[in-house]
Design a protein around this motif. Structure first.
Motif, short mmCIF file in Angstrom:
data_model
loop_
_atom_site.label_atom_id
_atom_site.label_comp_id
_atom_site.label_asym_id
_atom_site.label_seq_id
_atom_site.Cartn_x
_atom_site.Cartn_y
_atom_site.Cartn_z
N MET A 264 -22.57 -58.29 -37.23
CA MET A 264 -21.32 -58.12 -37.99
C MET A 264 -21.46 -57.01 -39.03
SD MET A 264 -19.30 -60.05 -36.41
CE MET A 264 -17.86 -59.72 -37.44
N ARG A 265 -22.65 -56.81 -39.56
CA ARG A 265 -22.84 -55.68 -40.48
C ARG A 265 -22.71 -54.35 -39.74
NH1 ARG A 265 -26.64 -59.27 -42.98
NH2 ARG A 265 -28.39 -58.44 -41.78
N GLU A 266 -23.13 -54.33 -38.50
CA GLU A 266 -22.95 -53.12 -37.69
C GLU A 266 -21.46 -52.88 -37.43
OE1 GLU A 266 -25.12 -50.77 -36.57
OE2 GLU A 266 -26.49 -51.80 -37.95
N TYR A 267 -20.73 -53.94 -37.14
CA TYR A 267 -19.28 -53.79 -36.94
C TYR A 267 -18.59 -53.34 -38.22
CZ TYR A 267 -19.31 -55.96 -32.30
OH TYR A 267 -19.52 -56.22 -30.96
N ASP A 268 -19.14 -53.74 -39.36
CA ASP A 268 -18.54 -53.32 -40.63
C ASP A 268 -18.59 -51.80 -40.78
OD1 ASP A 268 -17.58 -54.18 -43.41
OD2 ASP A 268 -19.29 -52.89 -43.89
N ARG A 269 -19.63 -51.18 -40.27
CA ARG A 269 -19.73 -49.73 -40.35
C ARG A 269 -18.67 -49.06 -39.47
NH1 ARG A 269 -25.28 -51.33 -39.98
NH2 ARG A 269 -26.37 -50.97 -41.96
N PRO B 168 -14.66 -50.54 -41.36
CA PRO B 168 -14.93 -50.88 -42.76
C PRO B 168 -13.77 -51.55 -43.48
CG PRO B 168 -14.60 -48.51 -42.52
CD PRO B 168 -14.67 -49.07 -41.14
N GLU B 169 -12.56 -51.43 -42.96
CA GLU B 169 -11.40 -51.98 -43.67
C GLU B 169 -11.40 -53.51 -43.72
OE1 GLU B 169 -10.39 -48.13 -41.62
OE2 GLU B 169 -11.19 -50.08 -40.98
N TYR B 170 -12.13 -54.15 -42.83
CA TYR B 170 -12.00 -55.60 -42.67
C TYR B 170 -13.06 -56.41 -43.43
CZ TYR B 170 -8.84 -54.11 -39.00
OH TYR B 170 -7.80 -53.51 -38.32
N GLY B 171 -14.04 -55.74 -43.98
CA GLY B 171 -15.05 -56.45 -44.78
C GLY B 171 -15.97 -57.34 -43.98
N PHE B 172 -16.28 -56.94 -42.75
CA PHE B 172 -17.09 -57.79 -41.88
C PHE B 172 -18.49 -58.05 -42.42
CE2 PHE B 172 -14.40 -56.19 -38.10
CZ PHE B 172 -13.54 -57.27 -38.20
N ALA B 173 -19.04 -57.12 -43.20
CA ALA B 173 -20.38 -57.32 -43.76
C ALA B 173 -20.41 -58.52 -44.69
CB ALA B 173 -20.84 -56.06 -44.50
N GLU B 174 -19.28 -58.77 -45.38
CA GLU B 174 -19.21 -59.89 -46.32
C GLU B 174 -18.66 -61.16 -45.65
OE1 GLU B 174 -17.92 -56.76 -47.19
OE2 GLU B 174 -19.85 -56.33 -48.16
N ASN B 175 -17.55 -61.02 -44.92
CA ASN B 175 -16.91 -62.23 -44.40
C ASN B 175 -17.42 -62.65 -43.03
OD1 ASN B 175 -15.34 -60.81 -42.30
ND2 ASN B 175 -14.05 -60.06 -43.98
#
Length: 256
Positions: free
Chosen positions: A206-211, A214-221
């Motif tokens: 999910m941190r990779e998807y966040d990159r 980035p608008e969706y905050g996947f690294a956090e949520n």
């Protein structure tokens, strides 16, 4: 005579095995600060003993089924998020394994999960993960996709498991004997290990998807339906990793 600062550095560098000697050496020191350090060392030992007792309790199922050589813990993460895969972990720990601090992954900090991930990967007899993509989840529903990810993880293990300890479920389509355990990730060291492997694997993805998004905050949520995530969905619409069957009601009436 060593100064209090020097003794403090000794304590900070001391291994668990060195603590009893440290306590014996400094517990009767005339300096109150040094005696305080000895008390701190004693508390570390007490906490370690408490953790060892907890780990022994986590081994109850492994001991109960000790006639099996290869006992596999199975768990999944990611059934509830709006985006990303569901990931299953399958771990066979060595007989008598007592890795300290293994627990339900949700009860651990991210740092501790990452530390334990490395230890489990190093010590496990076998370890594997299985995935079900958002598309697959939409196609066959989340429960069946979870079973599919679990079967995939178990099927990758070498040696093959002789018994599965599962978190709450019985996995269809597997001939290996299974023991479903309610809240098993907090009751079995094997399931707890599988929980950690699955959680760390999915969080990294999910941190990779966040990159990429980035608008969706996947690294956090991690794909769960946080306020910021929902807001981004309304503003930008779904990404390719969103589960359409999960976000249908959220976007209903918006033509997305």
């Amino acid at each position: 005579m060593k100064s209090t600062i020097e003794i403090k550095k000794i304590l900070q560098a001391a291994t668990i095995e060195e603590l009893p000697e440290f306590i014996d050496t400094y517990s009767r020191d005339e300096r109150a600060g040094v005696r305080k350090l000895a008390e701190t060392a004693g508390k570390r030992l007490q906490m370690l003993e408490k953790e060892r007792t907890r780990i022994e309790a986590l081994r109850v199922y492994e001991e109960q089924y000790s006639k099996y050589e290869y006992i596999c813990g199975v768990d999944e993460v990611g059934r509830g998020p709006l985006a990303g895969p569901v990931v299953a972990g399958a771990v066979i720990l060595p007989k008598g394994c007592r890795i300290l601090y293994i627990n339900d992954s949700k009860q651990l900090s991210e740092k501790k999960r990452e530390e334990l991930y490395d230890i489990i990967m190093e010590q496990a007899v076998a370890c594997a993960v299985g995935y079900a993509s958002p598309e697959r989840i939409d196609e066959i529903n989340i429960l069946q996709a979870t079973y599919e990810a679990m079967r995939s993880a178990v099927g990758k293990l070498c040696p093959a498991p002789e018994l599965l300890l599962n978190d709450a479920v019985t996995i269809p389509g597997i001939s290996v004997p299974q023991v479903p355990i309610i809240k098993g990730d907090a009751k079995s060291i094997s399931i707890g290990a599988a929980s950690i492997i699955a959680k760390v694997t999915r969080d990294r993805e999910m941190r990779e998807y966040d990159r990429k998004y980035p608008e969706y905050g996947f690294a956090e949520n991690k794909g769960y339906g946080s306020t910021g995530h929902i807001t981004a969905l309304h503003k930008y619409g779904p990404t390719p990793i969103h589960r359409r069957s999960f976000i249908k009601n959220i976007l209903e009436g918006e033509g997305k």
